[in-house]
Scaffold this motif. Structure first.
Motif, PDB file in Angstrom:
ATOM      1  N   ARG A  76       0.835  -1.223   0.000  1.00  0.00           N
ATOM      2  CA  ARG A  76       0.000   0.000   0.000  1.00  0.00           C
ATOM      3  C   ARG A  76       0.860   1.261   0.000  1.00  0.00           C
ATOM      4  O   ARG A  76       0.566   2.231  -0.676  1.00  0.00           O
ATOM      5  CB  ARG A  76      -0.905  -0.063   1.239  1.00  0.00           C
ATOM      6  CG  ARG A  76      -1.434   1.256   1.755  1.00  0.00           C
ATOM      7  CD  ARG A  76      -2.314   1.065   2.973  1.00  0.00           C
ATOM      8  NE  ARG A  76      -3.496   0.290   2.662  1.00  0.00           N
ATOM      9  CZ  ARG A  76      -4.580   0.764   2.067  1.00  0.00           C
ATOM     10  NH1 ARG A  76      -4.615   2.024   1.696  1.00  0.00           N
ATOM     11  NH2 ARG A  76      -5.611   0.002   1.816  1.00  0.00           N
TER      12      ARG A  76
ATOM     13  N   ARG B  48       2.754   2.766  -3.228  1.00  0.00           N
ATOM     14  CA  ARG B  48       2.022   3.338  -4.364  1.00  0.00           C
ATOM     15  C   ARG B  48       2.403   4.783  -4.650  1.00  0.00           C
ATOM     16  O   ARG B  48       2.545   5.186  -5.795  1.00  0.00           O
ATOM     17  CB  ARG B  48       0.509   3.227  -4.124  1.00  0.00           C
ATOM     18  CG  ARG B  48       0.048   1.783  -4.046  1.00  0.00           C
ATOM     19  CD  ARG B  48      -1.450   1.706  -3.904  1.00  0.00           C
ATOM     20  NE  ARG B  48      -1.921   2.493  -2.773  1.00  0.00           N
ATOM     21  CZ  ARG B  48      -3.146   2.950  -2.643  1.00  0.00           C
ATOM     22  NH1 ARG B  48      -4.034   2.732  -3.582  1.00  0.00           N
ATOM     23  NH2 ARG B  48      -3.499   3.637  -1.573  1.00  0.00           N
TER      24      ARG B  48
ATOM     25  N   LYS C  42      -9.340   3.962  -5.243  1.00  0.00           N
ATOM     26  CA  LYS C  42      -8.130   4.583  -4.673  1.00  0.00           C
ATOM     27  C   LYS C  42      -7.495   3.731  -3.574  1.00  0.00           C
ATOM     28  O   LYS C  42      -6.412   4.052  -3.094  1.00  0.00           O
ATOM     29  CB  LYS C  42      -8.482   5.952  -4.075  1.00  0.00           C
ATOM     30  CG  LYS C  42      -8.727   7.028  -5.105  1.00  0.00           C
ATOM     31  CD  LYS C  42      -9.045   8.325  -4.408  1.00  0.00           C
ATOM     32  CE  LYS C  42      -9.165   9.477  -5.390  1.00  0.00           C
ATOM     33  NZ  LYS C  42      -9.579  10.716  -4.720  1.00  0.00           N
ATOM     34  N   GLY C  43      -8.202   2.695  -3.137  1.00  0.00           N
ATOM     35  CA  GLY C  43      -7.655   1.814  -2.105  1.00  0.00           C
ATOM     36  C   GLY C  43      -7.617   2.442  -0.728  1.00  0.00           C
ATOM     37  O   GLY C  43      -6.730   2.157   0.074  1.00  0.00           O
ATOM     38  N   ARG C  44      -8.604   3.304  -0.423  1.00  0.00           N
ATOM     39  CA  ARG C  44      -8.611   3.975   0.893  1.00  0.00           C
ATOM     40  C   ARG C  44      -9.636   3.311   1.819  1.00  0.00           C
ATOM     41  O   ARG C  44     -10.829   3.353   1.581  1.00  0.00           O
ATOM     42  CB  ARG C  44      -8.948   5.463   0.716  1.00  0.00           C
ATOM     43  CG  ARG C  44      -7.867   6.216  -0.040  1.00  0.00           C
ATOM     44  CD  ARG C  44      -8.110   7.706  -0.014  1.00  0.00           C
ATOM     45  NE  ARG C  44      -8.069   8.249   1.337  1.00  0.00           N
ATOM     46  CZ  ARG C  44      -9.110   8.798   1.959  1.00  0.00           C
ATOM     47  NH1 ARG C  44     -10.289   8.877   1.351  1.00  0.00           N
ATOM     48  NH2 ARG C  44      -8.992   9.237   3.189  1.00  0.00           N
TER      49      ARG C  44
ATOM     50  N   ALA D  51      -4.477  -2.773  -2.244  1.00  0.00           N
ATOM     51  CA  ALA D  51      -5.048  -1.678  -1.449  1.00  0.00           C
ATOM     52  C   ALA D  51      -6.562  -1.618  -1.654  1.00  0.00           C
ATOM     53  O   ALA D  51      -7.329  -1.419  -0.704  1.00  0.00           O
ATOM     54  CB  ALA D  51      -4.392  -0.356  -1.837  1.00  0.00           C
TER      55      ALA D  51
ATOM     56  N   ALA E 258      -9.592  -2.085   1.026  1.00  0.00           N
ATOM     57  CA  ALA E 258     -10.679  -1.108   1.194  1.00  0.00           C
ATOM     58  C   ALA E 258     -12.036  -1.815   1.148  1.00  0.00           C
ATOM     59  O   ALA E 258     -12.946  -1.508   1.935  1.00  0.00           O
ATOM     60  CB  ALA E 258     -10.597  -0.040   0.106  1.00  0.00           C
TER      61      ALA E 258
END
Lengths: 423, 119
Positions: free
Chosen positions: A361, A364, B18-20, B82, B86
């Motif tokens: 993560r 990135r 966005k992988g949040r 990611a 999420a």
């Protein structure tokens, strides 16, 4: 020598591409060079194996004499190669309608119209110097413009230790006009200079100092580069041998001498003796790219696309060199350990509290910021690599460049003998 | 009200891509910290009456976008991982609602191939 400035500014059509070279600071830039007679083109052709009957594509190489269109294309390509910091014409323009009188104006126009980086070149006809300067001034905004979009190379010596009349005259005239100039010399270890490093360096230094001193006598504080282009001779034919290990030692010595005088060093790397683009050429070139970059030369020419010494320019090899020089630049960038360590400790804490224990993560933002190369972009066997490189070259050439505005072109074409076909 | 829910759903999709996971997370360019992530947005959507199944459908759409971007080379494995995290964070918020509403996800089967798996 003390009158020679340590800081030399080389402007560009795009101000962000302007270079400030500081002889006291080992900040490294890479550029092209230098007037190859031949262009190497690659075509893919299908061949059928006599043994298996299977058809495959293989690269076929064609050599031909360089033209002004080739120079336009090379500048266009180099505009899009992100690690080319400055442009020295890669091709000697040998069209039938190029003469001693219009060569300088056409080579500078071909370069400036296809790129917004700094352009440097040698001068063919000193009588055309004012035309070239006038054209560069028109492009940069008008007569007397302080932004010097171009600079010159004057190879004033014939080694050992003789000043050449025409190039010395070029140096004097360029210097009178206050334009930056690389005072260069290219002694050959083993033929026109001693083979041993110390002897080569003593002679190289004397030749460059003679030129720089002359330039400062003509005009105090004129901007000069310490132009170090030492070579070693091939023992079988007395031709240049760029891939010899001694060439690196000579060049590193030149960089150190320039640093001693606190004058920016125009140095040499990225040439080899390979005849075709690809693995052999890249290894050959990287041996000098890396050494000379580590030595801290401010202005490294010859770095892109040259094969067979400086005889041939290969656009495909230039694309490969761009990737490799990008890797070198990323290795040499300033480290920021103090800033990074706090961030990394936070990441370690977070990852240790997660089930997967992976740091992906956090990678990135470095990937997106261009700080990490995701993978080598031209992976493959020798053929696949060249196919990919060729595709990349075509892609870059099909991307547009910001040419000189039309009204400025009109003024240039009214005033100078620029060939219509490169308008 | 419907418009606000729609916006929230779109933001869930955007943040999956966005992988949040939550507001603490950066996006793939290192920005967006402090803005709601998938956890907070799923919570908000549920509070506004969006059905859990509908949220899952949108999450699936977002993962299809992620998959396509990976196929075209725009995204890399770290981006996919990611995004998967999420989704996982969003599913944790949805879990109690799925059991209480009787809605459930479709079943799926996962397996490794004998003799080939090297992980």
């Amino acid at each position: 020598m003390k009158k020679a400035p340590s800081v030399v500014k080389l402007s560009a059509r795009d101000k962000e591409d302007s270079l400030i070279l500081d002889g006291k600071e080992p900040r490294v830039r890479f550029g092209t060079g230098s007037e190859s007679n031949t262009i190497l083109n690659i075509d893919m052709e299908d061949f059928v194996s006599e043994k298996t009957g299977i058809k495959r594509s293989f690269p076929v190489f064609y050599r031909r004499r360089g033209t002004v269109q080739d120079l336009c294309q090379a500048a266009h390509l180099c505009e899009h190669l992100q690690n080319v910091d400055f442009f020295i014409r890669t091709v000697n323009i040998q069209d039938e309608d190029i003469t001693g009188d219009n060569k300088d104006i056409n080579k500078f126009y071909a370069s400036l119209n296809n790129m917004k980086k700094h352009v440097m070149a040698g001068l063919t006809n000193v009588e055309k110097l004012d035309d070239v300067i006038r054209m560069a001034e028109i492009i940069s905004g008008g007569r007397g413009s302080k932004e010097l979009l171009i600079s010159f190379i004057a190879c004033v010596t014939r080694s050992p230790l003789q000043l050449v009349e025409d190039t010395t005259q070029n140096l004097i005239e360029i210097t009178k006009r206050g334009y930056p100039v690389s005072v260069s010399t290219s002694p050959q270890g083993g033929s026109t200079a001693p083979l041993q490093e110390a002897g080569m360096l003593a002679q190289l230094n004397a030749e460059i100092l003679a030129g720089i001193t002359l330039a400062q006598l003509v005009r105090k504080h004129t901007p000069v580069l310490y132009g170090s282009v030492p070579l070693r001779v091939r023992m079988d034919n007395l031709d240049n041998m760029y891939g010899a290990p001694e060439t690196n030692l000579y060049n590193m010595g030149g960089v150190q001498m320039a640093r001693f005088y606190e004058i920016p060093c125009y140095s040499t790397a990225g040439i080899g003796d390979s005849k075709f683009p690809g693995i052999e050429a890249s290894v050959n070139k990287l041996l000098s790219h890396l050494f000379i970059a580590l030595s801290g030369a401010q202005y490294i020419h010859y770095a892109f696309g040259l094969l067979e010494g400086t005889n041939t320019f290969s656009p495909e090899q230039a694309v490969l060199d761009d990737v490799h020089i990008g890797i070198i630049k990323s290795l040499l960038k300033e480290q920021s350990i103090e800033k990074e360590i706090g961030e990394c400790l936070k990441e370690i804490r977070e990852v240790m509290s997660a089930s997967h224990k992976m740091f992906t993560r956090y990678a990135r933002k470095y990937l997106r910021g261009g700080e990490v190369i995701p993978f080598y972009p031209f992976e493959g066997d020798a053929n696949e690599t060249l196919i990919k490189v060729r595709e990349r070259k075509e892609e870059l050439l099909s991307a547009s460049v910001d040419e000189i505005p039309e009204d400025v072109k009109k003024e240039i074409f009214q005033e100078f003998d620029v060939l219509e076909r490169i308008k | 009200m419907i418009k606000i829910s729609k916006e929230t759903i779109e933001r869930i999709k955007e943040n999956v891509v966005k992988g949040r996971r939550n507001k603490e997370d950066e996006d793939f360019e290192g920005g967006s910290v402090g803005e709601p992530g998938v956890e907070e947005l799923v919570e908000r959507a549920l509070n506004r009456g969006v059905k859990p199944k509908e949220i899952i459908d949108y999450i699936n759409e977002a993962m299809e976008v992620v998959g396509k971007r990976y196929e075209t080379g725009e995204f890399f494995i770290p981006d996919m991982m990611a995004s998967a995290e999420a989704v996982s964070a969003g599913m944790k918020v949805l879990e109690p609602y799925l059991s209480s509403t009787g809605e459930s996800m479709d079943k799926f089967v996962i397996a490794t191939v004998e003799g080939i798996c090297t992980i």
